[in-house]
Design a protein around this motif. Structure first.
Motif, PDB file in Angstrom:
ATOM      1  N   GLN A 160     -22.398  20.399  40.449  1.00 24.41           N
ATOM      2  CA  GLN A 160     -23.482  21.387  40.378  1.00 24.41           C
ATOM      3  C   GLN A 160     -23.203  22.419  39.286  1.00 24.41           C
ATOM      4  OE1 GLN A 160     -24.974  22.748  44.305  1.00 24.41           O
ATOM      5  NE2 GLN A 160     -23.230  21.628  45.164  1.00 24.41           N
ATOM      6  N   LEU A 161     -24.212  22.677  38.473  1.00 22.89           N
ATOM      7  CA  LEU A 161     -24.135  23.694  37.424  1.00 22.89           C
ATOM      8  C   LEU A 161     -25.219  24.744  37.693  1.00 22.89           C
ATOM      9  CD1 LEU A 161     -23.728  21.398  34.267  1.00 22.89           C
ATOM     10  CD2 LEU A 161     -21.912  22.470  35.615  1.00 22.89           C
ATOM     11  N   ASP A 162     -25.047  25.523  38.741  1.00 23.28           N
ATOM     12  CA  ASP A 162     -26.109  26.423  39.205  1.00 23.28           C
ATOM     13  C   ASP A 162     -26.499  27.467  38.166  1.00 23.28           C
ATOM     14  OD1 ASP A 162     -26.134  25.483  42.140  1.00 23.28           O
ATOM     15  OD2 ASP A 162     -24.039  25.956  41.778  1.00 23.28           O
ATOM     16  N   GLN A 163     -25.543  27.924  37.363  1.00 24.24           N
ATOM     17  CA  GLN A 163     -25.864  28.933  36.351  1.00 24.24           C
ATOM     18  C   GLN A 163     -26.890  28.435  35.337  1.00 24.24           C
ATOM     19  OE1 GLN A 163     -25.070  32.144  36.085  1.00 24.24           O
ATOM     20  NE2 GLN A 163     -23.931  32.062  38.010  1.00 24.24           N
TER      21      GLN A 163
ATOM     22  N   ASN B  39     -27.855  17.013  33.505  1.00 27.87           N
ATOM     23  CA  ASN B  39     -29.275  16.952  33.849  1.00 27.87           C
ATOM     24  C   ASN B  39     -29.652  18.283  34.494  1.00 27.87           C
ATOM     25  OD1 ASN B  39     -31.871  16.402  34.686  1.00 27.87           O
ATOM     26  ND2 ASN B  39     -31.265  15.002  36.324  1.00 27.87           N
ATOM     27  N   GLN B  40     -30.083  19.247  33.687  1.00 30.85           N
ATOM     28  CA  GLN B  40     -30.451  20.589  34.131  1.00 30.85           C
ATOM     29  C   GLN B  40     -29.304  21.238  34.913  1.00 30.85           C
ATOM     30  OE1 GLN B  40     -34.675  21.058  35.403  1.00 30.85           O
ATOM     31  NE2 GLN B  40     -34.761  18.836  35.219  1.00 30.85           N
ATOM     32  N   THR B  41     -29.450  21.386  36.248  1.00 28.40           N
ATOM     33  CA  THR B  41     -28.409  22.065  37.033  1.00 28.40           C
ATOM     34  C   THR B  41     -27.425  21.076  37.652  1.00 28.40           C
ATOM     35  OG1 THR B  41     -29.769  22.057  39.044  1.00 28.40           O
ATOM     36  CG2 THR B  41     -29.966  23.966  37.585  1.00 28.40           C
ATOM     37  N   MET B  42     -27.442  19.837  37.180  1.00 28.85           N
ATOM     38  CA  MET B  42     -26.519  18.824  37.680  1.00 28.85           C
ATOM     39  C   MET B  42     -25.792  18.154  36.520  1.00 28.85           C
ATOM     40  SD  MET B  42     -26.573  18.692  41.021  1.00 28.85           S
ATOM     41  CE  MET B  42     -27.530  19.705  42.166  1.00 28.85           C
ATOM     42  N   MET B  43     -24.542  17.791  36.762  1.00 28.99           N
ATOM     43  CA  MET B  43     -23.759  17.086  35.747  1.00 28.99           C
ATOM     44  C   MET B  43     -23.135  15.849  36.394  1.00 28.99           C
ATOM     45  SD  MET B  43     -20.670  18.430  33.241  1.00 28.99           S
ATOM     46  CE  MET B  43     -19.552  18.948  34.537  1.00 28.99           C
TER      47      MET B  43
ATOM     48  N   VAL C 150     -20.737  41.262  41.253  1.00 29.90           N
ATOM     49  CA  VAL C 150     -20.732  40.404  42.441  1.00 29.90           C
ATOM     50  C   VAL C 150     -20.939  38.983  41.922  1.00 29.90           C
ATOM     51  CG1 VAL C 150     -21.397  42.093  44.179  1.00 29.90           C
ATOM     52  CG2 VAL C 150     -23.175  41.048  42.803  1.00 29.90           C
ATOM     53  N   ILE C 151     -19.888  38.201  41.947  1.00 32.31           N
ATOM     54  CA  ILE C 151     -19.834  36.952  41.186  1.00 32.31           C
ATOM     55  C   ILE C 151     -19.785  35.739  42.120  1.00 32.31           C
ATOM     56  CG2 ILE C 151     -18.579  35.645  39.458  1.00 32.31           C
ATOM     57  CD1 ILE C 151     -19.856  38.210  38.402  1.00 32.31           C
ATOM     58  N   ALA C 152     -20.762  34.862  41.957  1.00 36.09           N
ATOM     59  CA  ALA C 152     -20.835  33.639  42.760  1.00 36.09           C
ATOM     60  C   ALA C 152     -21.549  32.557  41.964  1.00 36.09           C
ATOM     61  CB  ALA C 152     -21.562  33.911  44.070  1.00 36.09           C
ATOM     62  N   GLN C 153     -21.476  31.335  42.451  1.00 35.15           N
ATOM     63  CA  GLN C 153     -21.977  30.172  41.690  1.00 35.15           C
ATOM     64  C   GLN C 153     -21.453  30.232  40.249  1.00 35.15           C
ATOM     65  OE1 GLN C 153     -25.135  31.971  43.299  1.00 35.15           O
ATOM     66  NE2 GLN C 153     -24.004  31.124  45.012  1.00 35.15           N
ATOM     67  N   PHE C 154     -20.230  30.683  40.103  1.00 42.78           N
ATOM     68  CA  PHE C 154     -19.692  30.975  38.776  1.00 42.78           C
ATOM     69  C   PHE C 154     -18.853  29.839  38.211  1.00 42.78           C
ATOM     70  CE2 PHE C 154     -16.429  32.238  41.756  1.00 42.78           C
ATOM     71  CZ  PHE C 154     -15.241  31.886  41.164  1.00 42.78           C
TER      72      PHE C 154
ATOM     73  N   GLN D 174     -31.965  19.202  42.378  1.00 41.48           N
ATOM     74  CA  GLN D 174     -31.871  20.303  41.412  1.00 41.48           C
ATOM     75  C   GLN D 174     -31.927  21.669  42.117  1.00 41.48           C
ATOM     76  OE1 GLN D 174     -31.290  20.178  38.154  1.00 41.48           O
ATOM     77  NE2 GLN D 174     -31.309  17.943  38.040  1.00 41.48           N
ATOM     78  N   PHE D 175     -31.273  22.645  41.524  1.00 40.27           N
ATOM     79  CA  PHE D 175     -31.320  24.025  42.013  1.00 40.27           C
ATOM     80  C   PHE D 175     -32.408  24.765  41.249  1.00 40.27           C
ATOM     81  CE2 PHE D 175     -29.405  28.465  41.799  1.00 40.27           C
ATOM     82  CZ  PHE D 175     -29.871  28.825  43.051  1.00 40.27           C
TER      83      PHE D 175
END
Length: 710
Positions: A101-104, A161-165, A213-217, A234-235
């Motif tokens: 997951q590449l949420d950023q 692929n967008q928010t997925m690798m 406040v750091i998350a999905q980082f 996808q996110f």
């Protein structure tokens, strides 16, 4: 007062055919009965997930370990990361690729997330919103992947692929094997206060500092299981996450003057805290009644006036967690207190800026402590060593740490009840997410209600424990009525993906919490419900439950058939509407033979002739109808001519032969003067104008308006 003989005659008058069909022809029909079993909608049980709702003997799940070196670049509001991922294939399957997951990337300049939202040109808008909506150059967010490498430093094939690798494996990963690889990356941190987002930084222009406040980082592995395969949806920004458990070794380098809180056990406290702070931490570990201030507001204000050019590294280790997050700022005040969870000491902690004081100082850590106590009582003992609430001015949750809103709103620096209760409520909710889904690890992306709804329900119990008379909002049946009675084109069943519903809060939080409240308070009773709910929670600790696992466990552990309830409340948008259609009064007369005649009393002055040895003077037929689609218990309050009242609850199964209309024959030694259905608003009845006899001339929401005022 004698009890009324509600079961005398036990007559149920049917006006339609069996199974609720209105056809009188010889044509057949499918089973449309409201009490039809749910089996055809639930997946077939197997050795991984049993018919009882428990994990089976063949249940498996993957494990993912992370080792990360993180740099927080305060000057450039940027994160740099270098992580090694160790993936354990515990499934019985051979995998030819892995998904990350590449949420950023949702915030990348070429993100598709804004493109799926409809938009219009408004008549007018604020300058701030205009500058945000009509920018020439979008924010340069998203992961900047520098390298994806094998352990021998050779390049590893991947596809974004967008928010997925997708990681393209050179060799298939067999069952029981382990694969290790490295990702190096960085990204620009978003200002979540101006640009939104579930993490980021807040800038304070007066002193020039940032709260992070750091998350999905970091790139995170997707879940792979026997239900969905790869959970790689996808996110888009709303529906949250599905994650595997694992162990985290994380080193975070920050400016030397920052205070930081994070998931995991701090490994080098002497390197990052002063001697004074270390002594206060030890004091807090022995203090169970009030928070101990570790870094005071005076100390924080002094620190925030200058920016250190030096750095320090915080070293953490977290075992068996599904995610990782942290918060860091030179502005943070830090307090903590100990919490006794059945003999085990857990730390409740808070990090907050002076702008959030005294609200946070008065309530944040205490709310954390109460949440851990209440949730542990109704589910399982909190297994981690701490829980942190951070002044993040949002509502978002991660293992052992969450980001919450709330700052004083009064001119004298104080705060109103509105701000207080919102802050406490969100804090309880976000800390509660440690249980759902951080431990009972459902798929948030697909079944939002499984964490938000269940959590919102237990949140109600914790808030009531926090303060007597706490003003509950979401979850009470009367508060979901307007949503359920609304425009059906904008209402989705609870069993819907969160990305695709109009009213996300009501659908994923409010209605499922209300459903559980009704199950506990009205249908099952506290003892049966609590045992079943606790059984579900403990069965699925550190595992991946599905809706079927929840539904089956609640029935299996309670001995209550709830298929009708799940079908109506979770799979449809039907509403509760039960009314009194008619009330007929009869008198009994003795014909001096072997029979008693019942004659309808159509005149108010008719004299009743009581038969010899009869126990009742008054006889009634009460016909209940059900304009609404949901079958629910009929809760009735009878008022007598001497002013006394009596309650009777007819189980939902009273509708099993005819879900449109039922009639009950009633006898009593006193005359009934009034009948009211659902007098305490327990069933979310959307129209109470038909709930009483004699009929009260009020609009259908008038009863709710009166109750809500009180």
């Amino acid at each position: 007062m004698k009890k009324i003989g509600l079961l005398l005659l036990s007559i149920v008058f049917l006006t339609t055919a069996t199974f609720g069909q209105e056809s009188k022809t010889k044509e057949g029909h499918t089973n449309q009965n409201k009490f039809k079993q749910l089996k055809e909608l639930l997946p077939t049980p197997n050795l991984q997930r049993t018919a009882s709702g428990a994990p089976g003997i063949k249940y498996t799940q993957q494990k993912v370990d992370y080792s990360m070196d993180i740099i927080l670049d305060d000057d450039n509001t940027r994160i740099y990361g270098n992580e090694t991922i160790t993936y354990h294939n515990n499934s019985d399957d051979t995998l030819t690729y892995l998904w990350v997951q590449l949420d950023q990337n949702m915030r990348a300049a070429d993100s598709k997330s804004p493109d799926i939202q409809s938009s219009q040109i408004p008549n007018k808008t604020s300058k701030a919103r205009f500058n945000k909506s009509y920018v020439d150059a979008p924010f340069d967010g998203g992961f900047k992947i520098e390298s994806v490498l094998n352990t021998d430093n050779s390049n590893l094939s991947y596809t974004v692929n967008q928010t997925m690798m997708r990681i393209n494996l050179a060799q298939p990963l067999a069952s029981g094997d382990v694969f290790e690889f490295n990702i190096k990356w960085w990204y620009n941190i978003n200002n979540h206060r101006t640009d939104g987002g579930r993490s980021g930084y807040e800038h304070f222009s007066k002193d020039g500092n940032n709260n992070y406040v750091i998350a999905q980082f970091y790139p995170r592995m997707c879940v792979y299981d026997n239900v969905e395969g790869w959970q790689n949806d996808q996110f888009w920004g709303r529906s949250e996450f599905a994650l595997e458990f694992g162990d985290f070794t994380v080193n975070i380098t920050t400016p030397e003057d920052h205070m930081l809180g994070a998931t995991g056990i701090l490994q080098n406290p002497k390197d990052v805290f002063s001697n004074k702070e270390l002594k206060r931490i030890e004091e807090a570990r022995k203090t169970f009644d009030n928070p101990v201030i570790i870094r005071t507001q005076e100390e924080a204000e002094k620190i925030e006036k200058s920016k250190s050019k030096k750095t320090k590294t915080w070293k953490f280790y977290a075992e068996n967690v599904r995610d990782y997050a942290f918060a860091s700022s030179r502005k943070f005040i830090f307090d903590a207190m100990a919490v006794d969870i059945n003999g085990k000491t857990v730390m409740a902690e808070s990090l907050y800026s002076k702008e959030a004081n005294p609200l946070y100082g008065d309530h944040s850590t205490r709310a954390v402590a109460q949440t851990l106590k209440t949730y542990s009582r109704y589910t399982f003992d909190y297994p981690y060593h701490k829980a942190i609430s951070v002044d993040g001015q949002m509502g978002m949750e991660y293992p052992q740490i969450c980001f919450n809103p709330g700052r004083p709103d009064l001119a004298d620096g104080g705060y109103s009840d509105r701000v207080k209760y919102r802050m406490i409520g969100v804090t309880v909710h976000e800390v509660g997410h440690n249980f759902f889904p951080m431990i009972v690890n459902s798929d948030e992306r697909q079944w939002t209600w499984m964490d938000e709804g269940l959590n919102s329900y237990v949140q109600m119990l914790a808030m009531m424990d926090y303060e007597e008379g706490y003003p509950l909002g979401r979850g009470l049946p009367k508060n979901i009525v307007r949503y359920m009675a609304g425009d059906q084109s904008k209402i989705s069943p609870i069993m819907s993906k969160g990305d695709n519903v109009h009213s996300f809060g009501n659908n994923a939080y409010g209605k499922p919490a209300t459903a559980l409240w009704i199950l506990r308070e009205t249908i099952m009773g506290k003892e049966l419900f609590d045992h079943a709910f606790r059984t579900y929670s403990q069965r699925w600790m550190f595992k991946h439950p599905t809706p079927a696992d929840f539904f089956r466990t609640m029935e299996d552990a309670s001995g209550v058939d709830l298929d009708w309830f799940w079908r109506g409340w979770f799979y449809t948008t039907d509403v509760t509407d039960i009314g009194i259609e008619s009330v007929k009064k009869f008198y009994a007369t003795d014909d001096n033979k072997e029979t008693i005649n019942f004659i309808e009393d159509k005149s108010a002055g008719l004299k009743i002739t009581k038969p010899k040895k009869a126990n009742s003077n008054y006889f009634y037929e009460v016909t209940f109808n059900k304009p609404g689609g949901l079958v629910m218990p009929i809760i009735v309050e009878y008022t007598y001519d001497d002013g006394t009242t009596e309650r009777k609850t007819y189980p939902a199964q009273i509708w099993r032969y005819n879900d449109k209309q039922v009639t009950k024959a009633i006898h009593s030694d006193k005359q009934i003067t009034k009948i009211v259905i659902d007098p305490d608003l327990e069933t979310a009845d959307v129209d109470v104008s038909n709930n009483s006899f004699p009929r009260e001339k009020k609009d259908k929401f008038s009863k709710f308006k009166t109750k809500m005022k009180n």
